[in-house]
Design an enzyme around this catalytic site. Structure first.
Site, PDB file in Angstrom:
ATOM      1  N   ASP A  10       4.993  -3.974   3.878  1.00  0.00           N
ATOM      2  CA  ASP A  10       5.016  -2.512   4.035  1.00  0.00           C
ATOM      3  C   ASP A  10       5.871  -1.887   2.937  1.00  0.00           C
ATOM      4  O   ASP A  10       6.934  -2.421   2.592  1.00  0.00           O
ATOM      5  CB  ASP A  10       5.623  -2.137   5.398  1.00  0.00           C
ATOM      6  CG  ASP A  10       4.549  -1.969   6.467  1.00  0.00           C
ATOM      7  OD1 ASP A  10       3.378  -2.322   6.206  1.00  0.00           O
ATOM      8  OD2 ASP A  10       4.892  -1.490   7.566  1.00  0.00           O
TER       9      ASP A  10
ATOM     10  N   GLY B 299      -1.122   8.458  -0.022  1.00  0.00           N
ATOM     11  CA  GLY B 299      -0.603   9.795   0.317  1.00  0.00           C
ATOM     12  C   GLY B 299       0.866   9.887  -0.062  1.00  0.00           C
ATOM     13  O   GLY B 299       1.290   9.449  -1.127  1.00  0.00           O
TER      14      GLY B 299
ATOM     15  N   PHE C 295       0.851  -1.195   0.000  1.00  0.00           N
ATOM     16  CA  PHE C 295       0.000   0.000   0.000  1.00  0.00           C
ATOM     17  C   PHE C 295       0.885   1.243   0.000  1.00  0.00           C
ATOM     18  O   PHE C 295       1.839   1.324   0.775  1.00  0.00           O
ATOM     19  CB  PHE C 295      -0.913   0.017   1.234  1.00  0.00           C
ATOM     20  CG  PHE C 295      -2.044  -0.976   1.124  1.00  0.00           C
ATOM     21  CD1 PHE C 295      -1.804  -2.330   1.205  1.00  0.00           C
ATOM     22  CD2 PHE C 295      -3.345  -0.540   0.921  1.00  0.00           C
ATOM     23  CE1 PHE C 295      -2.830  -3.258   1.072  1.00  0.00           C
ATOM     24  CE2 PHE C 295      -4.383  -1.453   0.793  1.00  0.00           C
ATOM     25  CZ  PHE C 295      -4.123  -2.815   0.869  1.00  0.00           C
ATOM     26  N   ALA C 296       0.540   2.193  -0.863  1.00  0.00           N
ATOM     27  CA  ALA C 296       1.275   3.460  -0.903  1.00  0.00           C
ATOM     28  C   ALA C 296       0.240   4.578  -1.024  1.00  0.00           C
ATOM     29  O   ALA C 296      -0.159   4.964  -2.126  1.00  0.00           O
ATOM     30  CB  ALA C 296       2.244   3.478  -2.071  1.00  0.00           C
TER      31      ALA C 296
ATOM     32  N   GLU D 138      -2.277  -4.849  13.143  1.00  0.00           N
ATOM     33  CA  GLU D 138      -1.158  -5.624  13.711  1.00  0.00           C
ATOM     34  C   GLU D 138      -1.597  -6.311  15.019  1.00  0.00           C
ATOM     35  O   GLU D 138      -1.194  -7.439  15.301  1.00  0.00           O
ATOM     36  CB  GLU D 138       0.029  -4.704  13.961  1.00  0.00           C
ATOM     37  CG  GLU D 138       1.286  -5.423  14.361  1.00  0.00           C
ATOM     38  CD  GLU D 138       2.482  -4.466  14.399  1.00  0.00           C
ATOM     39  OE1 GLU D 138       3.258  -4.449  13.451  1.00  0.00           O
ATOM     40  OE2 GLU D 138       2.606  -3.737  15.405  1.00  0.00           O
TER      41      GLU D 138
HETATM   42  C1  UD2 Z   1       4.850  -0.190  12.112  1.00  0.00           C
HETATM   43  C2  UD2 Z   1       4.727  -1.630  11.788  1.00  0.00           C
HETATM   44  C3  UD2 Z   1       3.727  -1.682  10.666  1.00  0.00           C
HETATM   45  C4  UD2 Z   1       2.385  -1.154  11.147  1.00  0.00           C
HETATM   46  C5  UD2 Z   1       2.576   0.248  11.658  1.00  0.00           C
HETATM   47  C6  UD2 Z   1       1.326   0.775  12.310  1.00  0.00           C
HETATM   48  C7  UD2 Z   1       6.463  -3.376  11.403  1.00  0.00           C
HETATM   49  C8  UD2 Z   1       7.918  -3.605  11.419  1.00  0.00           C
HETATM   50  N1  UD2 Z   1       6.070  -2.118  11.556  1.00  0.00           N
HETATM   51  O1  UD2 Z   1       5.478   0.358  10.942  1.00  0.00           O
HETATM   52  O2  UD2 Z   1       3.580  -2.906  10.126  1.00  0.00           O
HETATM   53  O3  UD2 Z   1       1.845  -2.006  12.125  1.00  0.00           O
HETATM   54  O4  UD2 Z   1       3.615   0.360  12.553  1.00  0.00           O
HETATM   55  O5  UD2 Z   1       0.807   1.746  11.473  1.00  0.00           O
HETATM   56  O6  UD2 Z   1       5.715  -4.290  11.281  1.00  0.00           O
HETATM   57  N2  UD2 Z   1       0.851   3.745   4.781  1.00  0.00           N
HETATM   58  C9  UD2 Z   1       0.578   4.533   3.671  1.00  0.00           C
HETATM   59  N3  UD2 Z   1       0.382   5.869   3.854  1.00  0.00           N
HETATM   60  C10 UD2 Z   1       0.460   6.484   5.074  1.00  0.00           C
HETATM   61  C11 UD2 Z   1       0.744   5.693   6.195  1.00  0.00           C
HETATM   62  C12 UD2 Z   1       0.954   4.318   6.022  1.00  0.00           C
HETATM   63  O7  UD2 Z   1       0.489   4.020   2.549  1.00  0.00           O
HETATM   64  O8  UD2 Z   1       0.268   7.717   5.132  1.00  0.00           O
HETATM   65  C13 UD2 Z   1       1.023   2.280   4.612  1.00  0.00           C
HETATM   66  C14 UD2 Z   1       2.346   1.914   3.939  1.00  0.00           C
HETATM   67  O9  UD2 Z   1       2.172   0.740   3.191  1.00  0.00           O
HETATM   68  C15 UD2 Z   1       3.248   1.651   5.109  1.00  0.00           C
HETATM   69  C16 UD2 Z   1       2.281   0.998   6.107  1.00  0.00           C
HETATM   70  O10 UD2 Z   1       1.021   1.649   5.882  1.00  0.00           O
HETATM   71  O11 UD2 Z   1       4.315   0.810   4.738  1.00  0.00           O
HETATM   72  C17 UD2 Z   1       2.698   1.149   7.565  1.00  0.00           C
HETATM   73  O12 UD2 Z   1       3.119   2.473   7.725  1.00  0.00           O
HETATM   74  P1  UD2 Z   1       3.758   3.114   9.025  1.00  0.00           P
HETATM   75  O13 UD2 Z   1       4.538   4.313   8.640  1.00  0.00           O
HETATM   76  O14 UD2 Z   1       2.708   3.279  10.048  1.00  0.00           O
HETATM   77  O15 UD2 Z   1       4.734   1.962   9.418  1.00  0.00           O
HETATM   78  P2  UD2 Z   1       5.852   1.806  10.501  1.00  0.00           P
HETATM   79  O16 UD2 Z   1       7.128   1.762   9.760  1.00  0.00           O
HETATM   80  O17 UD2 Z   1       5.715   2.738  11.654  1.00  0.00           O
END
Ligand code: UD2
Length: 348
Positions: free
Chosen positions: A205, A118, A115-116, A297
């Site tokens: 992710d 924004g 998912f990508a 999660e």
């Molecule tokens: C942690 C977790 C992740 C998820 C998240 C809670 C691991 C190592 N990390 O990652 O899986 O549980 O916390 O949100 O498992 N995304 C978008 N647009 C946005 C925000 C998120 O597309 O504006 C998607 C994207 O695919 C991203 C995923 O959601 O890879 C998780 O994003 P994150 O920034 O919240 O992830 P992160 O690294 O804090």
């Protein structure tokens, strides 16, 4: 033969024919999505038996030469099997050439979702380019990109047998929403597009890059990745959802490991059951005004506690770039990039 015995023989023949038809019907057909949904419990335990098994038996090519296996020499500073006897995959615990030689003739197909939404489209280029270098190289791979900005999906050259489909999804005001609704979208993707033509799926992710092989060693029915941030943590302080009123609840003294929401997978039928159960539980919580601590999660962790993963991938399979490498980590295969949350998330 008199008339009576002709009738008896033809009766037996018809009965045997009927049994044969019923057997064939039960073993060979593909399950309809509606059937798979029947009898789903809070943890998805009442799902129907799945007969499809792309692993089958692990047939090695005749006279293949490879390093002699040993049961007394190998990794010593890590555990390579769970108490329910599922393997935990670490560098040095498998032979990649042997596994590829076993899986290659099976013509397996692998889907990956990412998912990508924004500003997160900025991560797609590196994710896709490094996947070309390390993710199931030489196998049939179909990348499914979900985004609200399809025009921002970069054109990345893909090897033969690999392709990419862009799916448009709505934008989100809160990052929590994205993390909350991925599973429902993956469930629908499996029902509408994958269940009849794809063997395995991995849900990943996007804010991550591949640095080393992620391949056939990761295949199994239900596959979880152990979170890099919590694999040395006492389970009573893991960030599970702790409110008993939530369907993601895991109490003190409960749970196995803390699994990543950012990488999981398995056979499509298993991941269908997982995503369907977790998104239903998420919606049930929402009706009560509850959002689990770490959205999907948390629900994934609850599901995997009850429905034990059949293979676990060590934190090599989802590391975090900001963390220093630990002695037991001999390679980093896939890792989350360092990012400024305030600058890229739609809300704080
Ligand atoms: C942690 C977790 C992740 C998820 C998240 C809670 C691991 C190592 N990390 O990652 O899986 O549980 O916390 O949100 O498992 N995304 C978008 N647009 C946005 C925000 C998120 O597309 O504006 C998607 C994207 O695919 C991203 C995923 O959601 O890879 C998780 O994003 P994150 O920034 O919240 O992830 P992160 O690294 O804090």
């Amino acid at each position: 033969m008199n008339l009576l015995s002709i009738k008896a023989v033809s009766g037996i023949f018809l009965f045997v024919l009927l049994l044969g038809v019923m057997y064939n019907f039960n073993t060979n057909r593909t399950l309809e999505p509606s059937e798979k949904t029947e009898g789903t419990s809070v943890d998805g335990c009442a799902a129907k038996t799945i007969t499809f098994c792309p692993e089958g038996h692990l047939k090695s090519p005749d006279h293949l030469k490879y390093k002699q296996p040993s049961i007394i020499h190998g990794r010593t500073n890590v555990v390579t099997v769970t108490p329910w006897l599922a393997p935990v995959v670490w560098e040095g615990s498998f032979n990649p050439n042997l596994l590829d030689a076993i899986y290659k003739p099976k013509n397996i197909s692998i889907a990956a979702t990412v998912f990508a939404v924004g500003k997160y489209t900025m991560f797609l280029k590196d994710f896709l380019e490094t996947a070309e270098q390390h993710f199931f190289v030489g196998f049939t791979v179909h990348m499914h990109v979900f985004t609200d900005k399809p025009k921002e999906v970069p054109k990345v050259k893909m090897a033969a047998g690999r392709k990419l489909t862009v799916h448009t999804v709505p934008s989100a005001d809160r990052w929590q929403e994205i993390s909350a609704r991925r599973m429902e979208i993956i469930q629908k993707l499996i029902e509408e597009e994958l269940q009849d033509n794809t063997d395995y799926i991995f849900c990943l992710d996007v804010d991550s890059k591949f640095y080393d092989r992620w391949g056939t060693e990761s295949l199994d029915r239900l596959v979880a990745v152990i979170h890099p941030g919590y694999y040395k943590t006492n389970r009573d302080v893991l960030p599970y959802e702790r409110r008993p009123s939530s369907k993601a609840y895991i109490g003190l003294g409960e749970g196995d490991f803390y699994y990543c929401g950012g990488a999981y997978g398995g056979q499509v039928q298993e991941v269908h059951q997982l995503t369907k159960t977790c998104s239903e539980n998420f919606k049930d919580d929402a009706k009560k005004g509850i959002e689990a601590a770490w959205q999907e999660e948390s629900h994934l962790n609850r599901y995997m506690w009850i429905n034990k993963p059949t293979k676990l991938l060590s934190p090599e399979y989802l590391w975090q770039d900001f963390k220093s490498k630990e002695p037991e980590i001999h390679t980093i295969r896939f890792s989350g990039v360092i990012k400024n949350y305030a600058a890229i998330r739609p809300n704080a």
